[in-house]
Design an enzyme around this catalytic site. Sequence first.
Site, PDB file in Angstrom:
ATOM      1  N   HIS A   1       4.422   1.310   4.009  1.00 52.39           N
ATOM      2  CA  HIS A   1       3.023   1.034   3.648  1.00 52.39           C
ATOM      3  C   HIS A   1       2.051   1.439   4.761  1.00 52.39           C
ATOM      4  O   HIS A   1       0.854   1.515   4.519  1.00 52.39           O
ATOM      5  CB  HIS A   1       2.813  -0.439   3.226  1.00 52.39           C
ATOM      6  CG  HIS A   1       2.732  -1.426   4.348  1.00 52.39           C
ATOM      7  ND1 HIS A   1       2.074  -2.635   4.234  1.00 52.39           N
ATOM      8  CD2 HIS A   1       3.233  -1.398   5.606  1.00 52.39           C
ATOM      9  CE1 HIS A   1       2.163  -3.311   5.371  1.00 52.39           C
ATOM     10  NE2 HIS A   1       2.864  -2.588   6.220  1.00 52.39           N
TER      11      HIS A   1
ATOM     12  N   ASP B   1      -6.949  -6.198   2.772  1.00 44.78           N
ATOM     13  CA  ASP B   1      -7.102  -6.578   4.186  1.00 44.78           C
ATOM     14  C   ASP B   1      -8.275  -5.863   4.858  1.00 44.78           C
ATOM     15  O   ASP B   1      -8.575  -6.127   6.028  1.00 44.78           O
ATOM     16  CB  ASP B   1      -5.787  -6.429   4.964  1.00 44.78           C
ATOM     17  CG  ASP B   1      -5.364  -4.987   5.243  1.00 44.78           C
ATOM     18  OD1 ASP B   1      -6.228  -4.092   5.324  1.00 44.78           O
ATOM     19  OD2 ASP B   1      -4.140  -4.774   5.391  1.00 44.78           O
TER      20      ASP B   1
ATOM     21  N   GLU C   1      -2.023  -5.200  -1.650  1.00 38.76           N
ATOM     22  CA  GLU C   1      -1.719  -6.088  -0.527  1.00 38.76           C
ATOM     23  C   GLU C   1      -2.205  -7.524  -0.702  1.00 38.76           C
ATOM     24  O   GLU C   1      -2.258  -8.281   0.272  1.00 38.76           O
ATOM     25  CB  GLU C   1      -2.224  -5.505   0.820  1.00 38.76           C
ATOM     26  CG  GLU C   1      -1.593  -4.155   1.198  1.00 38.76           C
ATOM     27  CD  GLU C   1      -0.159  -4.239   1.725  1.00 38.76           C
ATOM     28  OE1 GLU C   1       0.362  -5.360   1.903  1.00 38.76           O
ATOM     29  OE2 GLU C   1       0.446  -3.160   1.936  1.00 38.76           O
TER      30      GLU C   1
ATOM     31  N   ASP D   1      -9.788  -0.028   4.143  1.00 37.60           N
ATOM     32  CA  ASP D   1      -8.594  -0.648   4.728  1.00 37.60           C
ATOM     33  C   ASP D   1      -8.882  -0.984   6.188  1.00 37.60           C
ATOM     34  O   ASP D   1      -9.668  -0.297   6.841  1.00 37.60           O
ATOM     35  CB  ASP D   1      -7.449   0.394   4.641  1.00 37.60           C
ATOM     36  CG  ASP D   1      -6.054  -0.188   4.792  1.00 37.60           C
ATOM     37  OD1 ASP D   1      -5.908  -1.225   5.458  1.00 37.60           O
ATOM     38  OD2 ASP D   1      -5.114   0.418   4.247  1.00 37.60           O
TER      39      ASP D   1
ATOM     40  N   ASP E   1      -2.975   3.772   7.674  1.00 42.52           N
ATOM     41  CA  ASP E   1      -1.750   4.077   6.910  1.00 42.52           C
ATOM     42  C   ASP E   1      -1.413   5.567   6.965  1.00 42.52           C
ATOM     43  O   ASP E   1      -1.040   6.166   5.944  1.00 42.52           O
ATOM     44  CB  ASP E   1      -1.892   3.612   5.448  1.00 42.52           C
ATOM     45  CG  ASP E   1      -2.104   2.109   5.327  1.00 42.52           C
ATOM     46  OD1 ASP E   1      -1.953   1.396   6.336  1.00 42.52           O
ATOM     47  OD2 ASP E   1      -2.429   1.647   4.208  1.00 42.52           O
TER      48      ASP E   1
ATOM     49  N   HIS F   1      -6.478  -0.641   8.165  1.00 45.72           N
ATOM     50  CA  HIS F   1      -5.505   0.281   8.772  1.00 45.72           C
ATOM     51  C   HIS F   1      -5.626   1.660   8.136  1.00 45.72           C
ATOM     52  O   HIS F   1      -6.063   1.780   6.991  1.00 45.72           O
ATOM     53  CB  HIS F   1      -4.085  -0.255   8.544  1.00 45.72           C
ATOM     54  CG  HIS F   1      -3.937  -1.734   8.825  1.00 45.72           C
ATOM     55  ND1 HIS F   1      -4.094  -2.691   7.850  1.00 45.72           N
ATOM     56  CD2 HIS F   1      -3.691  -2.393   9.974  1.00 45.72           C
ATOM     57  CE1 HIS F   1      -3.932  -3.901   8.379  1.00 45.72           C
ATOM     58  NE2 HIS F   1      -3.686  -3.755   9.680  1.00 45.72           N
TER      59      HIS F   1
ATOM     60  N   HIS G   1       0.804  -1.222   0.000  1.00 50.35           N
ATOM     61  CA  HIS G   1       0.000   0.000   0.000  1.00 50.35           C
ATOM     62  C   HIS G   1       0.842   1.280   0.000  1.00 50.35           C
ATOM     63  O   HIS G   1       0.294   2.378  -0.097  1.00 50.35           O
ATOM     64  CB  HIS G   1      -0.977  -0.002   1.186  1.00 50.35           C
ATOM     65  CG  HIS G   1      -2.302   0.616   0.851  1.00 50.35           C
ATOM     66  ND1 HIS G   1      -3.408   0.491   1.666  1.00 50.35           N
ATOM     67  CD2 HIS G   1      -2.704   1.381  -0.203  1.00 50.35           C
ATOM     68  CE1 HIS G   1      -4.429   1.153   1.117  1.00 50.35           C
ATOM     69  NE2 HIS G   1      -4.026   1.694  -0.010  1.00 50.35           N
TER      70      HIS G   1
ATOM     71  N   ASP H   1      -7.508  -1.693   0.042  1.00 46.96           N
ATOM     72  CA  ASP H   1      -6.578  -2.668   0.604  1.00 46.96           C
ATOM     73  C   ASP H   1      -7.360  -3.948   0.835  1.00 46.96           C
ATOM     74  O   ASP H   1      -8.393  -3.939   1.511  1.00 46.96           O
ATOM     75  CB  ASP H   1      -6.006  -2.122   1.921  1.00 46.96           C
ATOM     76  CG  ASP H   1      -4.858  -2.962   2.465  1.00 46.96           C
ATOM     77  OD1 ASP H   1      -4.914  -4.205   2.330  1.00 46.96           O
ATOM     78  OD2 ASP H   1      -3.924  -2.372   3.044  1.00 46.96           O
TER      79      ASP H   1
HETATM   80 MN    MN Z   1      -3.336  -0.371   3.777  1.00 47.49          MN
END
Ligand code: MN
Length: 346
Positions: free
Chosen positions: A166, A259, A302, A149, A153, A151, A126, A257
Site C-alpha cells: 500500500h 489518512d 484505508e 493522502d 505511496d 503519504h 491503498h 486516502d
Molecule cells: Mn495512501
Amino acid sequence: VSTMRGARTPRQLALAFTRRLLHHRHPQQQRSVGIIGAPFSKGQPRRGVDRGPDAIRAAGLLHGLHEQGCAVKDYGNLTFEEPPDDEPVGRVKHVRAVGSANQRLSEAVQAVKLDGRVSLMLGGDHSLAIGSIHGHAAAVGQLAVVWVDAHADVNTPLTTPTGNIHGQSMSFLLHELHSKIPILPNFSWVKPCVSAKDLVYIGLRDLDPAEHYTLKLLGVKLFSMTEVDRLGVARVMEETCDYLCAKAKKPIHLSYDIDAIDPAVTPATGTPAVGGLSYREGLYIAEHLCQTGLLSGVDLVEVNPLRGRTKDDVRSTVSTAVDLLLACFGRLREGNHPPDYVLPEP
Ligand SMILES: [Mn+2]
C-alpha cells in the site's frame, strides 16, 4: 401541448424563468455512480481495513447518494482468493494476493466504466489503487490522477522500508518508473498507465527519502501540507485543475486516502499522521473536483473500523468518509434541491 405552452400566464412564465435561473446556479446533472466494495487488507499488516466498504455503506452512503439525485448501482463486494505459499519476494509482502486482487478489481472497474458510470471503489487498503486506476485507464484512456493522502505511496518494491504494497501503488502505475520495477508474481498484467505530468498530490506530510527523491526527479506536482497552509485549499484546487487541464480535459481519477484528513477527525486508520487536512479542507477538495464535471473514478481507502480507540473515533472516521463521497457526487454545503423541484402554490 404547443397551444398549452402558448397559453401560459405571465406568472407561469416568471416561475419557469426563476426555475431556469435556479438550475443555472445549481447545476445538477444526473450523476450515475457504480460502487465496488473491495474488502482487501493484504497491502498492509493491520486487520480491519477489509471492513471499510460495509462500514461506509452502513453509515448511509447509498441513501445519501439517492437523496441528492444520483443514479446508484451497487456492484457489491469483490471476493478475493488467498494464493498458497505467498512468501515475501525480496522485502515485498503478500505479492501474489495483492497482484490477483488488483487484477480482479481492474476488471470490475472496467465493467463499471463500460456501463457508463463513475466508478466508486471502497477500500480496503491503498494497494487497491493499482487495480482501480489501471481499470479506469484501460476503459477510458489517458487519465489525470489526484492523489489525496498523507503519504505518496510511491516507493518501488526495491526502496520500500516496510515491504507493504500500500506504500508502493503509484510506482507500478507511473510510466517513468517502469524500468525500476522488478518482475513480481501475479503482477504481469499491470501496465503503467499514468504520466508523471498527469499526477497531483495533495496533503503530503510523511514521505520516505526515496519517495521524496522520486517526486523531485520526476517533477511531480505536489501540494504538501505546507502548500495547503501557504496558499489555502481554494488556491490549491484552482492550481491543481489548471495544471491538470492545461493541455486537454482528461477524465479525473481521485484516489482519496482517509489518512489525508487530520487524525483528530479520522483516527480509525492504519497509518495516521498528525497535521492533516481539516474536515472542511477535505470536503472542499471533493466539492471542487465534482464541479469540474470531469470526475470519472473515485477511490476511498484505508478506513479501518478496528483502529479507533472508541466508538466515536470510528463513527467520526466513517461519517467523514461518507461526507467526502457525497461531496464528490454533487452535495453542496449551501444545500441542494432536486432538479424538478417546484414551489407549491396556494
Ligand atoms: Mn495512501
